[in-house]
Design a protein around this motif. Structure first.
Motif, short mmCIF file in Angstrom:
data_model
loop_
_atom_site.label_atom_id
_atom_site.label_comp_id
_atom_site.label_asym_id
_atom_site.label_seq_id
_atom_site.Cartn_x
_atom_site.Cartn_y
_atom_site.Cartn_z
N ILE A 475 33.64 56.64 40.39
CA ILE A 475 32.66 55.69 39.77
C ILE A 475 32.95 54.32 40.22
N SER A 476 31.84 53.45 40.84
CA SER A 476 32.07 52.11 41.39
C SER A 476 31.27 51.28 40.52
N VAL A 477 32.13 50.24 40.19
CA VAL A 477 31.40 49.18 39.29
C VAL A 477 31.57 47.69 40.07
N ASN A 478 30.50 46.89 39.90
CA ASN A 478 30.35 45.64 40.52
C ASN A 478 31.06 44.75 39.35
N VAL A 479 32.02 43.87 39.93
CA VAL A 479 32.56 42.79 39.36
C VAL A 479 32.17 41.48 39.67
N SER A 480 31.66 40.54 38.85
CA SER A 480 31.17 39.30 39.36
C SER A 480 32.41 38.24 39.65
N ALA A 481 31.86 37.07 40.07
CA ALA A 481 32.84 36.07 40.50
C ALA A 481 33.45 35.42 39.09
N LYS A 482 32.58 35.57 37.99
CA LYS A 482 32.87 34.94 36.72
C LYS A 482 34.12 35.86 36.14
N GLU A 513 32.33 38.67 48.89
CA GLU A 513 33.23 38.00 49.33
C GLU A 513 33.02 36.35 48.65
N THR A 514 31.93 36.09 47.95
CA THR A 514 31.77 35.05 47.38
C THR A 514 32.42 34.98 46.07
N ALA A 515 32.78 35.77 45.49
CA ALA A 515 33.56 36.14 44.20
C ALA A 515 35.05 35.84 44.54
N LEU A 516 35.48 36.22 45.68
CA LEU A 516 36.84 35.96 46.11
C LEU A 516 37.12 34.48 46.42
N LEU A 517 35.97 33.81 46.95
CA LEU A 517 36.04 32.47 47.18
C LEU A 517 36.13 31.77 46.24
N SER A 518 35.64 32.17 44.89
CA SER A 518 35.32 31.38 43.77
C SER A 518 36.64 31.42 42.95
N GLY A 519 37.31 32.29 43.09
CA GLY A 519 38.61 32.29 42.16
C GLY A 519 39.85 32.98 43.05
N ASP A 520 40.12 32.06 44.41
CA ASP A 520 40.93 32.82 45.24
C ASP A 520 42.35 33.20 44.74
N GLU A 521 42.74 32.31 44.23
CA GLU A 521 44.31 32.45 43.74
C GLU A 521 44.46 33.19 42.57
N VAL A 522 43.65 33.18 41.64
CA VAL A 522 43.49 34.19 40.39
C VAL A 522 42.95 35.24 40.82
N ALA A 523 41.97 35.65 41.67
CA ALA A 523 41.53 36.78 42.21
C ALA A 523 42.80 37.69 42.94
N GLY A 524 43.58 36.96 43.77
CA GLY A 524 44.40 37.65 44.50
C GLY A 524 45.62 38.47 43.52
N GLU A 525 45.98 37.85 42.36
CA GLU A 525 46.84 38.03 41.59
C GLU A 525 46.29 39.49 40.75
N THR A 526 45.09 39.06 40.34
CA THR A 526 44.46 40.10 39.28
C THR A 526 44.08 41.45 40.30
N LEU A 527 43.57 41.23 41.68
CA LEU A 527 43.44 42.45 42.25
C LEU A 527 44.89 43.18 42.76
N GLU A 528 45.82 42.57 42.81
CA GLU A 528 47.04 43.02 43.22
C GLU A 528 47.66 43.85 41.97
N ARG A 529 47.42 43.61 40.87
CA ARG A 529 47.71 43.96 39.57
C ARG A 529 47.05 45.27 39.28
N LEU A 530 45.76 45.16 39.75
CA LEU A 530 44.86 46.57 39.53
C LEU A 530 45.07 47.34 40.40
N HIS A 531 45.17 47.08 41.75
CA HIS A 531 45.67 48.06 42.68
C HIS A 531 46.92 48.79 42.49
N GLY A 532 47.67 47.89 42.03
CA GLY A 532 49.03 48.59 41.60
C GLY A 532 49.06 49.79 40.44
N ILE A 533 48.09 49.58 39.61
CA ILE A 533 47.90 50.76 38.71
C ILE A 533 47.03 51.92 39.33
N GLY A 534 46.50 51.79 40.41
CA GLY A 534 45.68 52.96 41.10
C GLY A 534 44.42 52.51 41.32
#
Length: 644
Positions: A475-482, A513-534
């Motif tokens: 299942i693929s779900v869109n995640v907004s910049a907010k 890509e716009t969402a990545l720009l909006s929260g660059d630092e927080v986005a990177g940390e959150t995505l790493e944690r999510l990717h870490g659990i699979g």
């Protein structure tokens, strides 16, 4: 002769003895005086002997007591004088070390008491003695030395000379020519003796000015702030209604693209950009105009004695052009635009709040029509604003009641055309509006700060539905910049997985890509944690917005989705095919799957096949978004899930 010498000697000694009234000396002096007389009476004999006790004894006692009393008086006077000298020294030390200036002026305007701080106030050296000087002469000397102005001298002299007839107090604030501020308190008693206490209040006045400055001016741009603008607008409207001025126009402007600069270059660069924009507006304004920073990246300008709509539009276009000029911020060239809403106070009953509301409506309309434009308020905008308000109320209710539904669009493997995933798409079926497009309600949800609540519902609903599908379908779900900016996204995803029982590797989050720009630092940390659990991460709409190949390296991506705008150009624009092919091969070499969106015809499908390196496709050719029941019936009822 001997008696004469003896008498002179005794009298000479008696001068000191009498003056100092020494007890032993007085006794000795009396003895020297009375003993010879007594001897004379004894030698003479006769009736004089009877007068000896009657005359000598009382005289002795009288002189002795008088000298004792005199001695006490001398001693008390000496002690009093010593104490007075000590007190005078202490008073002199205290008064000359006071931070306040102190001065006592007699009824005939002579200085009776003064300290060193007072001398400084009058521009004189601290050691200068001014006691006994005429007060008006002291003031003239102060003016001559440039310490105070002649006008201030006259005010001070007037208050000192004022006769109240009883005790009174006057206060006067004086600024010296050196920039020092003093508060002079004048107290006068019933005898017309005046006491002046002069306090240096320079630091206090400076602090008050700073506080007043902070209350009225913006610290970043040095323009007036919102509070000052509202007050100035209310005053201008009041003058206009009183017949002292013409129409008043308000320009409400917003910088387009400021948030991107703030997010990519940092807040200091953002502040610098605001200061540059403020300077440009200040340069365009007339002396009678009032420019202020409203807040964030919004500015307001009030122009009294406005003219026709053409003049208003011409000035708005000039401001947009000026604000859109490139500028260099901390070594980086920055280009932003501006949108402007204009309102004119024509009705005499119009308040500042009402005019600002109209200008804000006009600004909203200008931004909705594409940014970089200006609009003058029209009555129709009020209807639009009311409709927007009703939409907001309906959305609040829909979010609270989970009044949305999910549709699912299939994503297929290009080689086998087998359904490998579904993209969850939110739909809103309003009871009276019918189906409302996400392009309409999603931006409103973001403005209302409801995206996190809405996004959590989408995640939980999508995961719960996908848990019923075959285990090899994601299942693929869109995640907004907010949502990505929020530090709670990880917990929301984990809660959705736990409550549904869906395996993390079956959930794919699509990030723009716009969402990545909006929260660059927080986005990177959150995505790493999510990717870490699979959880899988996909970069959505690649090729639109602020595209950057660095995103393919910086973030833990499993998939790149090429936007449908490139798919439409395939077969018509050779460069589109080259771009899609190179991005696909680069992504494949980096270990990422490539998905091409918007495949609607067999011709487009064959062109995608020719490119190679494309792993997945989605579009109307394979299936339109459908309800959960329709998706299950169409793809999973036979235990197979091939695309139609």
């Amino acid at each position: 002769m001997g008696l004469l010498i003896s008498t002179l000697t005794i009298n000479a000694c008696g001068i000191a003895l009498r003056n100092f009234a020494l007890g032993f000396g007085v006794d000795l002096l009396i003895a020297f005086l009375l003993i010879p007389i007594t001897i004379a009476f004894l030698v003479r004999g006769g009736p004089f002997l009877e007068f000896i006790p009657l005359f000598v004894a009382p005289l002795w006692i009288l002189i002795r007591n008088s000298s004792a009393q005199l001695h006490k008086i001398f001693r008390d006077q000496i002690v009093y004088r010593r104490k007075s000298e000590i007190i005078a020294d202490q008073f002199d030390f205290a008064i000359n070390n006071m931070s306040h200036g102190v001065c006592m002026v007699s009824p005939d305007e002579k200085v009776i008491i003064a300290n060193a701080a007072l001398a400084e106030f009058f521009g004189l050296p601290r050691e200068r003695k001014i006691v006994g000087v005429a007060f008006d002469a002291l003031l003239r000397l102060s003016v001559k030395r440039g310490a105070i102005s002649a006008a201030r001298r006259d005010l001070l002299l007037r208050d000192v000379r004022a006769r109240a007839g009883a005790a009174s107090e006057r206060r006067l604030q004086i600024e010296t020519t050196t920039g020092q501020s003093y508060e002079v308190t004048i107290n006068r008693n019933a005898n017309d003796t005046a006491v002046l206490v002069i306090q240096n209040i320079t630091e206090k006045r400076n602090a008050e000015r700073i506080i007043d400055d902070m209350a009225r001016f913006d610290g970043v741009t040095r323009l007036h702030n919102r509070r000052s603008f509202e007050a100035a607008l209310s005053l201008a409207l009041g003058n206009r209604n009183a017949g002292d001025g013409g129409d008043v126009a308000v320009y409400f402007m917003d910088l387009d693209g400021f948030k991107h600069v703030n997010d990519t270059l940092g807040h200091k660069s953002g502040d610098r950009l605001l200061a540059i924009a403020a300077a440009r507006l200040r340069g365009l304004a007339r002396p009678e105009d009032f420019v202020a920073r409203w807040g964030g990246d919004e500015f307001v300008l009030m122009r009294p004695n406005s003219h026709s709509n053409e003049d208003l539009g011409r000035f708005a276009a000039t401001m947009i052009a000026e604000l859109s000029q490139p500028c260099v911020v901390n070594g980086s060239e920055v280009v932003v635009g501006a949108s402007i809403g204009i309102a004119i106070a024509e009705d005499e009953s119009a308040t500042a709040e009402f005019i600002l509301q109209q200008a804000d409506m006009a600004l909203y309309t200008a931004k909705r029509e594409g940014r970089g434009h200006y609009r003058i308020f029209e009555d129709a905008m009020n209807s639009s604003a009311q409709a927007r308000r009703l939409l907001e109320l309906d959305l609040h209710a829909a979010v609270a009641a989970s009044g949305f539904e999910l549709n699912f669009q299939p994503i297929v493997d290009l080689k086998s055309e087998r359904v490998v995933s579904f993209e969850a798409l939110a739909r809103w079926n309003h009871t009276t509006r019918g189906y409302v497009s996400p392009a309409i309600f999603v931006p409103v949800l973001e403005d209302l700060n409801l995206m996190n609540t809405f996004g959590a519902w989408v995640l939980e609903s999508a995961c719960r539905e996908a848990a019923c599908w075959p285990e090899d379908v994601r299942i693929s779900v869109n995640v907004s910049a907010k949502q990505l900016e929020s530090e709670t996204l990880f917990n929301v995803v984990q809660r959705a997985l736990n409550s549904s029982g869906l395996a993390p590797n079956r959930l794919e989050l699509e990030i723009t890509e716009t969402a990545l720009l909006s929260g660059d630092e927080v986005a990177g940390e959150t995505l790493e944690r999510l990717h870490g659990i699979g959880v899988r991460i996909a970069l959505d709409d690649f090729g639109t917005g602020y595209s950057s190949l660095s995103h393919l390296i910086r973030f833990p991506l499993d998939k790149v989705k090429i936007d449908q705008s490139f798919t439409r150009l395939l077969g018509r624009e050779d460069r589109a095919a080259v771009l899609v092919e190179n991005v696909a091969r680069l992504s494949q070499q980096l270990g990422m799957c490539v998905n091409v969106e918007g495949v609607e015809t067999r011709e487009q499908l064959e062109l995608v096949r020719k490119i190679g390196a494309i792993g997945e496709c989605q579009g109307y050719w394979f299936g339109k978004p459908m309800s959960a029941e329709q998706a299950r019936a169409k793809y999973f009822s036979q235990g197979r899930h091939r695309a139609a």
